[in-house]
Design a protein around this motif. Structure first.
Motif, short mmCIF file in Angstrom:
data_model
loop_
_atom_site.label_atom_id
_atom_site.label_comp_id
_atom_site.label_asym_id
_atom_site.label_seq_id
_atom_site.Cartn_x
_atom_site.Cartn_y
_atom_site.Cartn_z
N SER A 253 -22.66 24.98 37.93
CA SER A 253 -24.08 24.69 37.78
C SER A 253 -24.26 23.45 36.93
O SER A 253 -23.79 23.41 35.78
CB SER A 253 -24.81 25.88 37.14
N CYS A 254 -24.89 22.43 37.50
CA CYS A 254 -25.15 21.17 36.80
C CYS A 254 -23.86 20.58 36.21
O CYS A 254 -23.85 20.03 35.10
CB CYS A 254 -26.20 21.37 35.71
N ASP A 256 -21.21 22.14 35.12
CA ASP A 256 -20.50 23.03 34.20
C ASP A 256 -20.01 24.28 34.93
O ASP A 256 -20.59 24.70 35.93
CB ASP A 256 -21.41 23.45 33.04
N ARG A 324 -32.62 27.52 36.61
CA ARG A 324 -31.60 27.81 37.61
C ARG A 324 -31.62 29.27 38.05
O ARG A 324 -32.00 30.18 37.29
CB ARG A 324 -30.20 27.48 37.09
N SER A 335 -25.45 27.65 42.54
CA SER A 335 -26.54 27.53 41.59
C SER A 335 -27.63 26.66 42.21
O SER A 335 -27.33 25.59 42.74
CB SER A 335 -26.06 26.91 40.28
N SER A 337 -31.93 25.26 41.91
CA SER A 337 -33.13 25.11 41.09
C SER A 337 -34.25 25.92 41.73
O SER A 337 -34.57 25.73 42.91
CB SER A 337 -33.53 23.64 40.99
#
Length: 400
Positions: A253-254, A256, A324, A335, A337
């Motif tokens: 996610s993003c 990470d 998220r 993941s 948005s």
């Protein structure tokens, strides 16, 4: 200062080179839908054209109805592929309406060249893509973005998924197929080979596989993440974590890496394989009751709680995902948005009750979806969740 470029003046050989790089049937259909010139560059697609990639594997299987039947035979299997897309609403200008929400859609191409839509959570078939959409310029009215590819092992004869296989992943760089089978054994099918070879016979409780920063990673039940190098050796990447000692799922996610720890009501039970064989994994062909109206039952552990951890040198428990939402399907984790996708709620985990890949693709057990809210630790059946009807594109041509 932005400069507009008239793409129509590009030489035909440029478009021909671009068309030859398209390897997915859906992309080829969209390309041919643009104009007469582009249709002349790529020939019409027949039912047998652009078949999904196939890898023939030889797997030892049990063929008898009885658990103690020692007769074995070989069965050929292939690697099937599906793709998860974000599909944006037609007639919406995303440049002027950046907050416009899209849908998740999961598309599978069959052996006969047809495309069908699957539920992204349960992987159950929703419908085949209608010819009125797939063979017309309506495809151009949808803006589609590939999010992730997913994989499964299926028997060549009948195309049934292989029970006893829990997770499958293709490493694009090496062409190796990584498999978690027998409820925790990690194996690999090296590029050009046909047999599953165990990577680590010391640990028998691996839970999940993922591509992270272009490299394959695996996590075990203790939450220890390891990177699989080019020599198929495991290199520890994280310490273990203090969680439920439950089923682990990895999510990127993003940029990470997260591990979701799923607490189960009871120990997982699976009798579809034989660990005692000295010749390697024995995949047993199961015979399930057939007939209209008869439900297939198995011992399926119930999910009763979730914890989320983020890797930042050490594991840090995350109480709030912000905007998220995590999606845990039987064959992928994602993941998204909540602002970008219709129907999704922030700070929630959307998951399938049946997380065993072989069972889920056969429609065995409870394949329904659920939503876990991290804010109040509440569960809700997905079909009862507000916004459920807006989440997934079903192939019905929507209104403007």
């Amino acid at each position: 200062m932005e400069v507009e470029i008239d793409l129509s003046v590009l030489p035909e050989e440029v478009w021909s080179a671009i068309g030859k790089l398209l390897d997915r049937r859906l992309d080829l259909l969209r390309f041919r839908s643009v104009c007469k010139l582009w249709r002349s560059i790529i020939p019409p697609l027949s039912d047998s054209s652009s078949p999904p990639p196939r890898w023939l594997l030889t797997l030892p299987v049990r063929s008898g109805r009885q658990a103690d039947d020692s007769t074995t035979q070989t069965a050929e299997a292939f690697l099937s592929q599906t793709t998860v897309y974000r599909i944006d609403r037609p007639f919406v200008d995303l440049d002027s309406s950046p907050s416009a929400q899209g849908w998740l859609v999961k598309v599978e191409e069959t052996d006969k060249g047809k495309m069908r839509i699957l539920d992204p959570i349960s992987s159950q078939k929703i419908r085949e893509i209608p010819d009125t959409i797939s063979n017309s310029c309506r495809l151009l009215e949808f803006r589609m973005m590939e999010l992730i590819k997913t994989y499964a092992l299926r028997y060549t004869r009948g195309s049934a998924s292989i029970a006893g296989v829990n997770k499958v992943m293709l490493a694009p760089n090496s062409g190796a197929i990584f498999v978690i089978y027998e409820n925790g054994v990690l194996g690999v099918v090296k590029n050009g080979e046909k047999e599953i070879v165990p990577i680590d016979d010391q640990i028998l409780d691996y839970n999940d596989l993922i591509m992270y920063r272009g490299q394959p990673y695996v996590v075990d039940r203790l939450g220890t993440v390891s990177r699989i190098d080019s020599s198929f050796r495991l290199n520890p990447f994280s310490p273990s974590l203090s969680g439920f000692d439950g089923r682990k799922h990895m999510v990127v996610s993003c940029g990470d890496l997260y591990v979701v720890d799923r607490c189960l009501e009871k120990e997982e039970e699976n009798a579809l394989f034989d660990r005692t064989s000295s010749s390697g994994p024995q995949f047993r062909i199961q015979y399930y009751p057939q007939g209209r109206g008869r439900r297939r039952h198995i011992n399926q552990p119930k999910s009763v709680d979730f914890k989320v951890f983020k890797l930042d040198q050490d594991w840090v428990e995350v109480k709030n995902l912000g905007d998220r939402a995590f999606v845990l399907s039987c064959d992928f984790s994602l993941s998204v948005s909540a602002r970008d996708f219709a129907g999704f709620k922030p700070n929630c985990i959307y998951f399938t009750k049946q997380f065993e890949l072989g069972y889920a693709l056969r429609g065995i057990g409870d394949n329904g979806g659920c939503v876990f809210n991290l804010e109040d630790n509440s569960f809700e059946n997905l079909e009862n969740s507000s916004g459920y009807s807006q989440m997934f594109w079903t192939g019905i041509y929507p209104n403007a």
